[in-house]
Write a protein that holds these residues in place. Sequence first.
Motif, mmCIF file in Angstrom:
data_model
loop_
_atom_site.group_PDB
_atom_site.id
_atom_site.type_symbol
_atom_site.label_atom_id
_atom_site.label_comp_id
_atom_site.label_asym_id
_atom_site.label_seq_id
_atom_site.Cartn_x
_atom_site.Cartn_y
_atom_site.Cartn_z
ATOM 1 N N ASN A 127 23.876 15.723 -10.663
ATOM 2 C CA ASN A 127 24.258 14.407 -10.142
ATOM 3 C C ASN A 127 24.200 14.368 -8.619
ATOM 4 O OD1 ASN A 127 24.717 12.927 -12.550
ATOM 5 N ND2 ASN A 127 26.667 13.991 -12.841
ATOM 6 N N ALA A 128 24.548 15.477 -7.971
ATOM 7 C CA ALA A 128 24.440 15.542 -6.512
ATOM 8 C C ALA A 128 22.975 15.485 -6.083
ATOM 9 C CB ALA A 128 25.096 16.821 -5.998
ATOM 10 N N LEU A 129 22.106 16.153 -6.832
ATOM 11 C CA LEU A 129 20.677 16.130 -6.509
ATOM 12 C C LEU A 129 20.121 14.714 -6.638
ATOM 13 C CD1 LEU A 129 18.071 18.770 -7.545
ATOM 14 C CD2 LEU A 129 17.554 16.366 -7.861
ATOM 15 N N LEU A 130 20.497 14.016 -7.698
ATOM 16 C CA LEU A 130 20.043 12.637 -7.883
ATOM 17 C C LEU A 130 20.548 11.738 -6.766
ATOM 18 C CD1 LEU A 130 20.667 12.427 -11.722
ATOM 19 C CD2 LEU A 130 18.448 12.091 -10.634
ATOM 20 N N ARG A 131 21.769 11.988 -6.330
ATOM 21 C CA ARG A 131 22.371 11.156 -5.282
ATOM 22 C C ARG A 131 21.763 11.451 -3.906
ATOM 23 N NH1 ARG A 131 27.060 12.902 -5.985
ATOM 24 N NH2 ARG A 131 27.094 14.431 -4.297
ATOM 25 N N ASP A 132 21.509 12.736 -3.623
ATOM 26 C CA ASP A 132 21.094 13.137 -2.274
ATOM 27 C C ASP A 132 19.586 13.125 -2.063
ATOM 28 O OD1 ASP A 132 23.775 13.549 -1.670
ATOM 29 O OD2 ASP A 132 23.714 15.690 -2.145
ATOM 30 N N PHE A 133 18.820 13.176 -3.151
ATOM 31 C CA PHE A 133 17.369 13.277 -3.011
ATOM 32 C C PHE A 133 16.650 12.225 -3.869
ATOM 33 C CE2 PHE A 133 19.069 17.505 -2.140
ATOM 34 C CZ PHE A 133 18.451 17.822 -0.932
ATOM 35 N N PRO A 134 16.976 10.940 -3.697
ATOM 36 C CA PRO A 134 16.313 9.914 -4.520
ATOM 37 C C PRO A 134 14.808 9.844 -4.295
ATOM 38 C CG PRO A 134 17.514 8.879 -2.710
ATOM 39 C CD PRO A 134 17.907 10.336 -2.727
ATOM 40 N N LYS A 135 14.355 10.320 -3.136
ATOM 41 C CA LYS A 135 12.921 10.311 -2.842
ATOM 42 C C LYS A 135 12.261 11.649 -3.174
ATOM 43 C CE LYS A 135 13.292 6.740 0.702
ATOM 44 N NZ LYS A 135 13.012 6.362 2.112
ATOM 45 N N GLY A 136 12.964 12.482 -3.967
ATOM 46 C CA GLY A 136 12.396 13.747 -4.398
ATOM 47 C C GLY A 136 12.535 14.831 -3.344
ATOM 48 N N ILE A 137 11.940 15.974 -3.648
ATOM 49 C CA ILE A 137 11.942 17.117 -2.726
ATOM 50 C C ILE A 137 10.499 17.575 -2.592
ATOM 51 C CG2 ILE A 137 12.877 19.406 -2.237
ATOM 52 C CD1 ILE A 137 15.172 18.788 -4.158
ATOM 53 N N PRO A 138 9.788 17.105 -1.570
ATOM 54 C CA PRO A 138 8.361 17.426 -1.445
ATOM 55 C C PRO A 138 8.081 18.927 -1.398
ATOM 56 C CG PRO A 138 8.986 15.677 0.081
ATOM 57 C CD PRO A 138 10.263 16.206 -0.507
ATOM 58 N N GLU A 139 9.017 19.719 -0.851
ATOM 59 C CA GLU A 139 8.783 21.162 -0.720
ATOM 60 C C GLU A 139 8.532 21.842 -2.057
ATOM 61 O OE1 GLU A 139 11.704 19.911 2.545
ATOM 62 O OE2 GLU A 139 11.280 19.463 0.444
#
Length: 255
Positions: free
Chosen positions: A42-54
């Motif tokens: 849930n933290a990942l969804l909240r903090d990275f809505p534009k994904g993680i390009p790396e």
Amino acid sequence: MHFLAYVIITIQLFGGLQCQKLPAKVKKCHFGDGKCLVESANALLRDFPKGIPEVDLKPFNVLSVRDWLLVNDSQVGGAWYYFNLINQINYGFENTTITEIRGFDKDPTTTKIEIHGKIPRLVYKGDYVAKGRMLWFVDIHSQGTSESDFLNFQFVLTLKVRVEYRNNKRYLKIYELVPNIRLDRWIMWLDNFFPDNEDLTIAVNNLFNRNWVEFWNELEPGILRLFETVFLSLFEDLFEKVPYDDLFLAAEDPK
């Protein structure tokens, strides 16, 4: 001898480049710790809505969906239908709440992996092409824009996985993903369904939305296969890039 050493070093460097790591901000959990995994997801969804390009993790807020032939009846007789969704874009995954995660143990192949979640509103927008015949006398030849709203969208994903080894690292490979979906309401609008008769277009759309449950029951197998591809696209790149063990804390590490 020098050439062989050069080849070995090159392979090692290439392998190191292919092995990606999650950003430090992403909280790691111990294997099988469902409560921690829910919090982290849930933290990942909240903090990275534009994904993680790396790590090639796709954006959640805007997601392209493959073209999908939803209905393809044999074009014979008095009633048949063809319906193709194209250029579809999905909106709303960034508002997902993960409610339960099971599995993801040290050996992920020994236990069933499940991911439970809910989304207040999931929207599909794009184009469609429709052809068909209704009641022996109404021919359909239409194309236009489409929009589908899935309200209170709830899902359970069941995953079957295997482990692949690359560069002495374990990577997770999904070979089956089965979605189970429930929702409170499906609202759909097909623009220009009868190009020469706007009143009839409105009437057909109203008919669909009044009887959406019956349409859902009939179209559910094809819709579930579409969602299978959507959810797979969200997970596959991450598991392809990041070694499985690097997603979790070592047994001796504190949370």
